[in-house]
Structure formats: C-alpha cells, structure tokens
Enzyme design. Structure first.
Site, PDB file in Angstrom:
ATOM      1  N   PHE A  44      50.280  42.584  17.887  1.00  0.00           N
ATOM      2  CA  PHE A  44      49.609  41.667  16.974  1.00  0.00           C
ATOM      3  C   PHE A  44      50.638  41.126  16.013  1.00  0.00           C
ATOM      4  CE2 PHE A  44      45.159  41.010  17.414  1.00  0.00           C
ATOM      5  CZ  PHE A  44      44.808  40.162  16.371  1.00  0.00           C
ATOM      6  N   GLN A  63      43.435  33.329   2.821  1.00  0.00           N
ATOM      7  CA  GLN A  63      44.194  33.223   4.060  1.00  0.00           C
ATOM      8  C   GLN A  63      43.611  32.158   4.960  1.00  0.00           C
ATOM      9  OE1 GLN A  63      44.326  36.380   7.212  1.00  0.00           O
ATOM     10  NE2 GLN A  63      46.481  36.333   6.650  1.00  0.00           N
ATOM     11  N   HIS A 123      43.558  30.916   8.648  1.00  0.00           N
ATOM     12  CA  HIS A 123      43.903  31.265  10.026  1.00  0.00           C
ATOM     13  C   HIS A 123      44.450  30.014  10.676  1.00  0.00           C
ATOM     14  CE1 HIS A 123      43.579  32.547  14.176  1.00  0.00           C
ATOM     15  NE2 HIS A 123      43.394  33.770  13.750  1.00  0.00           N
ATOM     16  N   LEU A 128      36.784  30.111  15.139  1.00  0.00           N
ATOM     17  CA  LEU A 128      38.088  30.718  15.277  1.00  0.00           C
ATOM     18  C   LEU A 128      38.574  30.745  16.723  1.00  0.00           C
ATOM     19  CD1 LEU A 128      40.039  32.492  13.526  1.00  0.00           C
ATOM     20  CD2 LEU A 128      38.919  34.405  14.568  1.00  0.00           C
ATOM     21  N   GLU A 158      44.089  34.849  17.620  1.00  0.00           N
ATOM     22  CA  GLU A 158      45.538  34.960  17.691  1.00  0.00           C
ATOM     23  C   GLU A 158      45.963  35.460  19.079  1.00  0.00           C
ATOM     24  OE1 GLU A 158      46.664  36.522  13.969  1.00  0.00           O
ATOM     25  OE2 GLU A 158      48.575  37.263  14.696  1.00  0.00           O
ATOM     26  N   ARG A 200      50.500  34.950   9.852  1.00  0.00           N
ATOM     27  CA  ARG A 200      49.568  33.822   9.762  1.00  0.00           C
ATOM     28  C   ARG A 200      49.914  32.788   8.714  1.00  0.00           C
ATOM     29  NH1 ARG A 200      43.908  37.061  10.438  1.00  0.00           N
ATOM     30  NH2 ARG A 200      44.238  37.586  12.612  1.00  0.00           N
ATOM     31  N   HIS A 225      39.909  31.812   6.355  1.00  0.00           N
ATOM     32  CA  HIS A 225      39.575  32.913   7.247  1.00  0.00           C
ATOM     33  C   HIS A 225      39.325  34.227   6.524  1.00  0.00           C
ATOM     34  CE1 HIS A 225      39.495  35.259  10.822  1.00  0.00           C
ATOM     35  NE2 HIS A 225      40.581  35.922  10.534  1.00  0.00           N
ATOM     36  N   ARG A 273      47.390  38.756   4.423  1.00  0.00           N
ATOM     37  CA  ARG A 273      46.930  39.895   5.237  1.00  0.00           C
ATOM     38  C   ARG A 273      47.477  39.785   6.651  1.00  0.00           C
ATOM     39  NH1 ARG A 273      42.883  40.893   8.985  1.00  0.00           N
ATOM     40  NH2 ARG A 273      41.954  38.829   8.835  1.00  0.00           N
TER      41      ARG A 273
END
Lengths: 663, 164
Positions: A172, A293, A295, A305, A308, A339, A406, A450
C-alpha cells in the site's frame, strides 16, 4: 398526558427479556443466541424536566458510545466485555456505517510476506504525517497493530490467507521497509475486498453477546456537560420523536468525519461531523481541521472512489499530453507515492494547463493497457463504477478522475489513551468523562496526512484504547454524579426551532452554498487571497442559518429535520476548516499553499542543523491548530498546541527527528 | 481441520439460512480490488449471524414511507446513497404495500451495503429472497437508459407540497 403514555408504550415495547429465545428459523446450527437489542439493566424513566412537548426518557449507563462504525463498535465491544453497562447510539444500523466502504485493509507489521518491524511502520507513519503527528500516539498504534490484527482474527474476522495459511499482506502507498531504505513493504491485511464490512459485522455480532444496548436510528444532539465534565448525551429517537438523555460517567465519541462540507467527496451522505460539532458546542476545541485528505482518484463529478489498488495493479495517471506525469514528481514511488503527493501533482498538472476534458479540469486514470484478464480478475468492480457514474468502458477508455475529499485528519483532540484534551497554560488537560476515537478523533496519528490502510488500524487500536482507559479508571455500576434536571433543554429548544423554521432559505440551498464555497476556496490548492475570500463567504453563509426554512413539521422519521441538524453540524466544521487553513501559512502534508510552498519548521531541515537557530514557537508552524467557535455568532478562535515529539519509550523506539519528506 | 468445519457450516447455512444470500459455487467477490488475495471464506458471516430482519407489524404506510426515505438516503457508501435516494425519489411514494415490504427487506436486511450495489448493477446474481418486482425496478433504474447525470443524491424539496 398523551406524551407520557406514548413514552411508556415505547418503553414497554423496547425492554426485551434477556431470556427470550430467538425463533428457530434464525438459529444457526444448534446454538441459541439471545438478542436483546434494546435491553436495559436498569429501567429508563420518563421525565418532563426539560420539555412538556417532547416525551423525554432518561437512561443511566456506565458508558455511552456515540457512533457505531469501526471505532465505536470496538469501543462498545471492549466496554461490554469488561462488564460495563454500555449504550451505543447510532443514526444508522451498525453495518451501514461508513466503515463498510473501506476498501484497503489494516496495516500491521506481522512480517508474513517479508521480514518486518513495527518500528519501520512507525517511521513510515511519522514521515507520512509530515511530522505533525504525535509520536507517542503513533508509537502506541504501530506497536499495538500486530496484536490488534491477531485479536480481530480471534474474534472471527476471516483475513485472507497465503498458501501457508498465514495472513496475506499486500502493498500500500507510503509503506516501506528499513526506515524507507528497503523498498516497498507489504503490510496491509485484508478480508478479500470487504475488510470494512467484515470489521463491522464481526464487532457488532460479538458485542451483542455481551449485551450491549444499541439505540439504532437515534440522532445524537449534544453532550451533557456540567462544570467542564461530560455527563452524557442527549439524542432524538427518529422512530417516535422522543428525546432521550443518556447519563453516563464515560462518553465516547466515534462519529466519523465530515467530508460532506465539500461539494465533491467520496464519503457517504452520513459523514456530517456530528461529534466534532457536539464538542464545539460544548465549548471545547477541535484540532487540525484544516488537514483534509484528498484521495487522488475520485470519479470526476460523482466523487465515487477509485481505489488505490488500481494503481497498485499497474494503473497510471496521465495528463492531456498522454504523459505518465507521476514519474516527474515521485521518481521512486511514481503512481504509488503518498496520497497528498499524488493529489498535489495532479492539481499542479491541471493548473499548468495539462488537464483533460472540455474544461481541462481533471486528469485520466488509465487501465486499458493492462491485460483484460488481469482487469477482470483483480479489478472487476471498477468497470461497474466507471460505467454507471462516469459512462466509461475501462477496457477501452481512461477514467476521468480528480482529487476528491476523502478523509479528515483533524477532529476532537485526544491523548494516546483516547481521552479528550484541551490545552491551557501550556499544558494538555484531560476533559473528565469524555473520550474520542476513529476519524472523529485526532490522537494525532495521521498528523498532516494519512497513509492508506492506517485508518482501519486507527479505529481498532483507539477504539480499544478508549475501552481500556475507561476500564482502568472506572468500575462497572458506579453511582453517577448528579446532573441538573434541566440539562439538555437548549438542545431540545434548538430542535424545536429547526422543526418549525420558516425563514427564506431552504436547507438544501444553504448546504449547497457551503459545499461550493468550500470546494472553490479550500480544496487541494490553497492560496491566501482565495482562502480569505472563502472565509468571508463562509462567515456570511453561517449567518444565513438564521434564515432557515424547513418544510416537514412532523416529528416521526423527519428526514428534513435530521438533514437540517446535520447542516448545523457541517457548518461548524466548515468554518473551522477554512479559518484554520487561512491562518496556517505554510505547506504541510495535505495542506498545500501556493503562496507558502514550504514547510515552516523550527529549523530548516533541508540544511544541516549545525549553526541554525531554532525559530521561536510563534514563528514556526510545526504545531497543532486548536479551533473554537461561538455557535451564536459563528466566530472562530484559533490557538495552537505543540506536537509531541517523544515516543512512549525512547529506548525501545527512538522518535524520528524531522526531515525533508520525499518519496 | 478448520476448512472441514467451515464446509459443514456452509452446508447447514445453505439449507437453513433462508435469509442469507445464496452461496454460488466458486464465489467471486466482484469488488474493486482483489489483488492476489484468495477467495473470501465468509467465515464471519457464517459463524457470527446477526439478528434476523423483522417486518414492523402495524406500522402505518405513510410512516413506513417516511422511514424508508430516511433509510434510502443514509447508506454506507456514496454509490448507494446516490442510487437509492434517486430510486426513492422516483418510486417510493407510489409503491404499493407489498412493494414497500419488498423494498424494506432489500435495503435493511443485507449486512453488506455493497451487496445491494452488486445486485442492482448485476455484477453479482441477486439471491432468490430478494428477487421480485422491486429488485427488477431497481436493476432497470440502475441501467440508466435515459443516461441522465447521476452526480449526486437529490435534495428533499420534491417532498415539499407547498412548493408544488
């Protein structure tokens, strides 16, 4: 009185005997489950101390949790397991909380795919937070992560497994090995693709065995504060319009984020910052609300969304020239950079004229270069979303995407134990009786940005931390301190006022004004003049709340009223967000300013520290924003609080000194 | 050993769990990102059943409509918020009693909100218990043959009788 009769009818309907067996058809195997969803150990009582027009029911519990998402359920479960008589108030059925949308997984340094160490995860998170995160809380979270995942596994969460039977872990964004020097780490644990749902289902199911009392489809209105102590919550029951006061020595706020302050966000329409607003109305501060944040890949327009994981599978972002522009901005991580780095890069491309579409206001996510079998096997759901909301066939065309709101890094400030704090006279002070966890809280583990798959971890670790802290400092069945009989009457008066509001502007109008203003003035790229204009506009929009007009005068299932209450909550979040952003004159993490492009720390970390003089506290920005609002006037006051730079145990895990953040 | 126990549960689940969606062979979770992760064992759904959905007897129809409106607008993820609130705007006020009951069950019983989305988009087959008139209406509605823009959930003004 009719209202009292209604309330007592409501009471007798609700109290289910604990030994009522469940109908055979629903019994799985040969086990009997006892479901007492509204079971109460002590009887609730009806009072007319604060209103004779609304039936008011008073309850007493050891602990009250507001919100039944991942964090709320973990806290409620932990408290019930420890023997506390716990109530969980939620405006949605627990498995319908926004946690169910979580796609990624939970980060934990289990070391199943390669050697791993939680201290590397700690480093990644501190770096990801752009050194605004409190390192003691980050230490706590990353150290507890493997134990938290194993605990969830023991509760029954069916994590995906490798062939050897160990928990499968995937890559990730932002996760590395050996303090950033060892390449991509694989530490995200998942339950196929429904980690969020599995978390909710498992925790909700388990908590019922401990006899947690759920109050589903109750809208929490306010905290009951007395002498700076939190003594409970007042809520509206949507099913019958009655008011309920939940008295408890411990209140946990787990109400989630407030994405809906913006026009384009990936959040469900339930993310309305109710907990942050309740805390603000109680005169307490919220922390770091300017850190929102974005995204990188939300569908242009709808905001849905695109995970990712697409980029993890080889999807790439391209501009109008067909260039894979992320190679320029993050040479190593490219499309899998953190991000905020990706969002900022996309925005720069658009601002520099290389956007796509008729208005050149977004970019493309290209997947059609991937083999169709791979797309079908690993990213099947993407085709649906892209077709339904964007009208695009992913095997032929790229998906139009734009950075979309996001996640909210900011929220109710807490220490690493989950206790809500204020900062007075240079010291952190705990607010007795009040706790917060999840997206609603700001521990602060995410700081200015984050990392993906850290949020579900945050929910579980701090939900558990709140339960542990409460269990440490309290015993079940303790007598409650007295509460003024009139506690909560302002909330009821406000409810009544909104229910009969007859001004000139509809809820939807004011909400749209707020959302468009926030989108235009406080989105990915921010600059002084635009922010200032936005602050003035938001202040004016706040005043228009006086002109509210609702149309539904009923009290049972009044969606218009609930959406208006949510608008009040959103407003409080919005004004704090934009004013905090306007004041913060630097770029850090998700808060990027065109006019102040660099981070302003106490030292300039791009140069050697020797010979540098530390900037005084007032002149640098490595500090948390603490914002207050006067709900009557909408005036925002800002204060600051230093970042906690030491870990919980410097011997075991040294803190990470600030450095320049590059991927 | 673990898999034998799960297989046994799967079988009992299939036979008894009338309220649980049918498990098709080789269940593929058509979610956004599967990566290399193996199949979903659905262990939590099997081992930890939630209280079954129950119809609310004696609820007046107009109250039922009001409740279903709230429950259509407030979902777990954005996709369902948009889809179901638009669907509710089009159909909720003209549904018959039996249709309301079907709809109530459809949006309130499944524990995973994504499932409703997959059934509506036909990415996964709809379990028998949810098939019916309302599900067909939802599937047709989702297809969006008129290609209207579905960028957000509608506001509530369409319910305000005064403005009409």
């Amino acid at each position: 009185m009719a209202s009292v009769r209604a309330a007592s009818r409501l009471l007798s309907k609700r109290v289910l005997s604990k030994t009522t067996p469940v109908p055979a058809a629903a019994v799985q195997g040969s086990r009997n489950f006892h479901f007492s969803i509204y079971g109460k150990k002590k009887s609730a009582s009806v009072s007319d101390n604060i209103s004779t027009q609304y039936p008011v029911v008073d309850h007493e519990f050891d602990a009250v949790v507001v919100g039944a998402g991942g964090a709320g359920l973990r806290a409620a479960f932990g408290l019930s397991e420890a023997g506390f008589n716990t109530a969980c108030i939620t405006k949605l059925f627990p498995t319908r909380s926004h946690t169910v949308a979580a796609q990624g997984g939970i980060n934990a340094a289990l070391g199943n795919m390669e050697g791993d160490d939680w201290r590397w995860h700690f480093y990644d998170t501190v770096k990801g937070s752009d050194w605004l995160g409190d390192q003691d809380a980050i230490h706590y979270m990353t150290e507890q992560a493997p134990a938290a995942v194993v605990e969830l596994e023991n509760f029954g969460m069916p994590f995906s497994r490798t062939e050897d039977g160990k928990i499968y872990q995937r890559a990730f964004g932002g996760q590395s090995l050996k303090y950033g020097k060892g390449g991509q780490a694989h530490r995200c644990c998942c339950v196929a693709d429904r980690t969020g749902h599995s978390l909710l289902h498992t925790l909700y199911g388990r908590s019922l065995r401990y006899d947690t009392s759920y109050f589903v489809e109750y809208f929490a209105l306010d905290l009951l504060m007395e002498d700076g102590e939190c003594k409970g919550v007042i809520a509206l029951c949507m099913e019958d319009g009655s008011i309920h006061r939940f008295r408890a020595k411990n209140t946990v706020i787990a109400t989630g984020g407030y994405g809906r302050t913006y026009f384009s966000c990936t959040s469900a329409h339930t993310s309305t910052g109710d907990g942050n607003a309740m805390v603000t109305r109680a005169g307490l501060p919220c922390q770091d609300l300017e850190f929102v944040q974005f995204h990188p890949t939300g569908i242009y327009g709808a905001g849905c969304l695109i995970t990712e994981g697409c980029r993890g599978e080889g999807g790439i972002l391209i501009n109008s020239e067909g260039e894979r522009f992320m190679e320029r901005y993050a040479p190593n991580a490219k499309d899998l950079a953190s991000r905020d780095v990706v969002s900022r890069s996309m925005t720069i491309e658009i601002r520099e004229g290389r956007g796509v579409g008729p208005e050149k206001d977004h970019v493309y996510l290209q997947l059609h270069h991937l083999p169709p079998q791979q797309l079908a096997a690993r990213l099947p759901g993407i085709s649906e979303t892209a077709m339904i909301f964007a009208g695009v066939d992913v095997t032929k065309e790229p998906i139009p995407v734009l950075p979309t709101v996001h996640y909210n890094m900011g929220g109710v400030p807490t220490n690493y134990k989950g206790q809500v704090i204020t900062h007075t006279k240079g010291e952190d002070k705990v607010v007795p009786g009040l706790y917060a966890c999840g997206e609603a809280a700001c521990a602060s583990v995410h700081g200015a940005n984050r990392l993906g798959a850290n949020s579900l971890l945050d929910l579980v670790v701090f939900g558990r931390a709140c339960a542990l802290t409460i269990a440490e400092e309290n015993k079940p069945g303790e007598t409650l301190s007295p509460l003024k009989p009139s506690a909560g009457e302002e909330s009821v008066a406000n409810l009544d006022k909104l229910r009969f509001a007859n001004g000139s502007m509809r809820t939807s109008e004011i909400r749209l004004n707020m959302q468009k203003t926030m989108q235009a003035h406080a989105a990915v790229f921010r600059t002084g003049s635009v922010l200032k204009e936005g602050c003035d506009k938001m202040d004016a929009i706040y005043q228009t709340m006086e002109e509210l007009k609702t149309f539904d005068r009923g009290i049972v299932w009044n969606t218009d009223l609930v959406e208006t209450l949510e608008l009040q909550n959103l407003m409080l979040n919005a004004v704090q967000t934009i004013h905090s952003a306007e004041q913060r004159k630097e770029s850090r993490g998700a808060h990027a300013r065109e006019d102040f492009k660099d981070r302003v720390d106490e030292y300039d970390y791009s140069k050697p520290l020797q010979g540098q003089e530390a900037k005084p506290y007032d002149e640098h920005w490595r500090k948390h924003t603490m914002s207050y609002v006067d709900p009557k006037t909408g005036k925002v006051t800002l204060e600051y609080r230093p970042v906690i730079d030491h870990s919980l145990d410097e011997q075991d895990c040294a803190h990470v000194p600030p450095a320049i953040r590059s991927y | 050993m673990l898999s034998a126990a799960i297989a046994k549960r799967l079988v009992t689940g299939l036979c008894q769990g009338a309220w649980r969606p049918a498990v098709t062979g080789g269940l593929v979770s058509s979610r956004s990102y599967r990566g290399e992760a193996p199949e979903d064992t659905r262990g939590d759904l099997i081992e930890i059943p939630l209280p079954p959905w129950e119809e609310k007897p004696g609820e007046p129809t107009d109250i039922k409509r009001r409740r279903l409106l709230y429950e259509s607008r407030k979902r777990g993820m954005l996709e369902n918020c948009i889809l179901l609130s638009l669907f509710a705007k089009r159909y909720l006020n003209t549904m018959s009693e039996s249709q309301l009951l079907q709809y109530d069950r459809l949006i309130n019983e499944p524990s995973n909100d994504w499932d409703i989305y997959y059934w509506a988009t036909e990415a996964q087959p709809t379990p028998e218990v949810y098939q019916g008139e309302v599900m067909d209406m939802l599937k047709e509605f989702t297809k969006n043959r008129d290609q209207e823009q579905r960028l957000d959930a509608p506001n509530l003004e369409y319910l305000d009788k005064e403005s009409q």
